[in-house]
Design a protein around this motif. Structure first.
Motif, PDB file in Angstrom:
ATOM      1  N   GLY A 186       0.817  -1.202   0.000  1.00  0.00           N
ATOM      2  CA  GLY A 186       0.000   0.000   0.000  1.00  0.00           C
ATOM      3  C   GLY A 186       0.850   1.250   0.000  1.00  0.00           C
ATOM      4  N   GLN A 187       0.174   2.384  -0.130  1.00  0.00           N
ATOM      5  CA  GLN A 187       0.838   3.675  -0.171  1.00  0.00           C
ATOM      6  C   GLN A 187       0.935   4.239   1.244  1.00  0.00           C
ATOM      7  N   VAL A 188       2.130   4.626   1.647  1.00  0.00           N
ATOM      8  CA  VAL A 188       2.325   5.221   2.958  1.00  0.00           C
ATOM      9  C   VAL A 188       1.885   6.680   2.916  1.00  0.00           C
ATOM     10  N   GLY A 189       1.085   7.076   3.886  1.00  0.00           N
ATOM     11  CA  GLY A 189       0.626   8.458   3.925  1.00  0.00           C
ATOM     12  C   GLY A 189      -0.550   8.594   4.850  1.00  0.00           C
ATOM     13  N   ARG A 190      -1.113   9.769   4.906  1.00  0.00           N
ATOM     14  CA  ARG A 190      -2.323  10.000   5.706  1.00  0.00           C
ATOM     15  C   ARG A 190      -3.534   9.844   4.790  1.00  0.00           C
ATOM     16  N   HIS A 191      -4.392   8.910   5.146  1.00  0.00           N
ATOM     17  CA  HIS A 191      -5.528   8.605   4.280  1.00  0.00           C
ATOM     18  C   HIS A 191      -6.832   8.914   5.013  1.00  0.00           C
ATOM     19  N   THR A 192      -7.761   9.542   4.323  1.00  0.00           N
ATOM     20  CA  THR A 192      -9.085   9.746   4.900  1.00  0.00           C
ATOM     21  C   THR A 192      -9.876   8.442   4.793  1.00  0.00           C
ATOM     22  N   TYR A 193     -10.890   8.320   5.655  1.00  0.00           N
ATOM     23  CA  TYR A 193     -11.739   7.140   5.613  1.00  0.00           C
ATOM     24  C   TYR A 193     -12.930   7.409   4.712  1.00  0.00           C
ATOM     25  N   GLU A 194     -13.104   6.567   3.705  1.00  0.00           N
ATOM     26  CA  GLU A 194     -14.208   6.739   2.773  1.00  0.00           C
ATOM     27  C   GLU A 194     -15.328   5.762   3.123  1.00  0.00           C
ATOM     28  N   VAL A 195     -16.517   6.297   3.398  1.00  0.00           N
ATOM     29  CA  VAL A 195     -17.669   5.455   3.721  1.00  0.00           C
ATOM     30  C   VAL A 195     -18.175   4.792   2.448  1.00  0.00           C
ATOM     31  N   THR A 196     -18.408   3.479   2.516  1.00  0.00           N
ATOM     32  CA  THR A 196     -18.912   2.717   1.376  1.00  0.00           C
ATOM     33  C   THR A 196     -20.112   1.885   1.822  1.00  0.00           C
ATOM     34  N   ASP A 197     -20.712   1.171   0.881  1.00  0.00           N
ATOM     35  CA  ASP A 197     -21.852   0.299   1.215  1.00  0.00           C
ATOM     36  C   ASP A 197     -21.482  -0.737   2.259  1.00  0.00           C
ATOM     37  N   ALA A 198     -20.198  -1.108   2.315  1.00  0.00           N
ATOM     38  CA  ALA A 198     -19.762  -2.106   3.290  1.00  0.00           C
ATOM     39  C   ALA A 198     -20.006  -1.654   4.725  1.00  0.00           C
ATOM     40  N   ASP A 199     -20.075  -0.348   4.949  1.00  0.00           N
ATOM     41  CA  ASP A 199     -20.301   0.177   6.288  1.00  0.00           C
ATOM     42  C   ASP A 199     -21.764   0.072   6.719  1.00  0.00           C
TER      43      ASP A 199
END
Length: 337
Positions: free
Chosen positions: A260-273
């Motif tokens: 994966g890419q190292v960095g600060r990532h926002t959390y994206e809400v998807t249907d899985a949630d």
């Protein structure tokens, strides 16, 4: 609680939950009959986090722990829970103590769900996300033991109030996983115990390993274990002082894949949630669905309408029936939707 009034604040609760929709599965459990167990003996327990079991050769599997009560699941109706809160707020503690005292020892069957590293990486949900469960259809339960509570404390403060639990306290063979919530708790829980009980909280008898310790922890207030005596207080040393066993496979995996890419990532809400919350809601009987909706409406109806509407979208996204029942319960509670 509200920072000004110090009263329970349903506005804050539902404002936060509506802005964190990945919480919906846990909120559904909390608002269901399961949310008010009839004492400690009649509830299951779970590790929530995915943990790691490590063999002596360093090979490992990821596991989720389940503690299934042998006493059977029993829950309290909200009205009965409200009555008990006023007439017997110590109900659950008394029930557990009395059962153990009379020899009716409560017990839980212990199970694990097991997955390989490859299975974890390919699973349809992120198994390292604490807001998700791992389906027992995909990864069945394997019984590994039994937990029995067979003794009450002789002194509640010494043995219960001073007990210092932290997920960083792991025995050889059990290790953390990449779960980001768990990674944070590895640090924060031990820090809490240091603040609550002191820097040497691990020397308090209830927190001390029966076999003793061999490490370089020294000094600090309330050091009561001899403080290492005259042994060297540094490592490495040539004089028989504490030293690591140099067997990483006993305590953590020798290696595991990282990508994966190292960095600060926002959390994206998807249907899985929303999927697991919807599946759980559809498992309930019609009567229990109505109780869930009523429990939710009791607090949510006290929040501003814009918060109600935002949260309703989450219920509808999980299940149309879920959304309809909560909306009806809100209107019945006087909401101006």
């Amino acid at each position: 609680r509200n920072p000004r009034t110090h009263l329970p604040d349903p506005v804050a609760v539902w404002d936060f939950w509506s802005l964190k929709p990945e919480s919906l599965h846990q909120v559904t459990i909390l608002m269901s009959d399961r949310g008010i167990p009839d004492g400690f003996r009649h509830m299951h327990g779970y590790s929530s986090h995915l943990l790691t079991l490590v063999a002596e050769d360093g090979k490992f599997h990821y596991v989720k722990w389940h503690f299934r009560t042998e006493q059977g699941i029993k829950n309290l109706h909200p009205d009965e829970a409200t009555r008990l809160a006023g007439t017997d707020p110590n109900y659950a503690t008394r029930d557990l103590f009395d059962a153990i005292e009379r020899g009716d020892y409560p017990a839980w069957r212990v199970y694990v769900q097991v997955m390989t590293e490859e299975e974890a990486l390919k699973y349809k949900y992120n198994p390292f996300d604490v807001t998700k469960t791992v389906s027992q259809k995909d990864f069945p339960l394997h019984e590994v033991g039994r937990m029995v509570l067979n003794r009450n404390p002789e002194n509640y403060f010494a043995e219960v109030e001073q007990a210092a639990f932290a997920p960083a306290h792991m025995v050889p063979g059990i290790a953390p996983s990449p779960d980001r919530m768990l990674q944070g708790r590895l640090f924060s829980y031990a820090d809490t115990q240091r603040y609550r009980l002191g820097a040497n909280y691990h020397q308090i008898p209830i927190n001390r390993p029966i076999s003793g310790t061999s490490n370089q922890h020294r000094d600090g207030f309330m050091a009561i274990n001899g403080n290492g005596g005259s042994a060297p207080n540094y490592w490495p040393n040539s004089f028989g002082g504490p030293h690591p066993n140099n067997l990483p496979g006993q305590t953590y995996p020798k290696n595991f894949a990282v990508s994966g890419q190292v960095g600060r990532h926002t959390y994206e809400v998807t249907d899985a949630d929303f999927e697991q919350a919807g599946v759980l809601f559809e498992m309930f009987s019609s009567e229990e669905k109505d109780r869930v909706a009523s429990n939710i409406a009791g607090g949510l109806s006290q929040a501003p309408v814009f918060i109600q509407k935002r949260q309703l979208k989450h219920f509808y996204r999980a299940s149309k029936d879920y959304g309809r029942r909560v909306e009806a319960a809100l209107k019945a509670a006087g909401s101006k939707l």
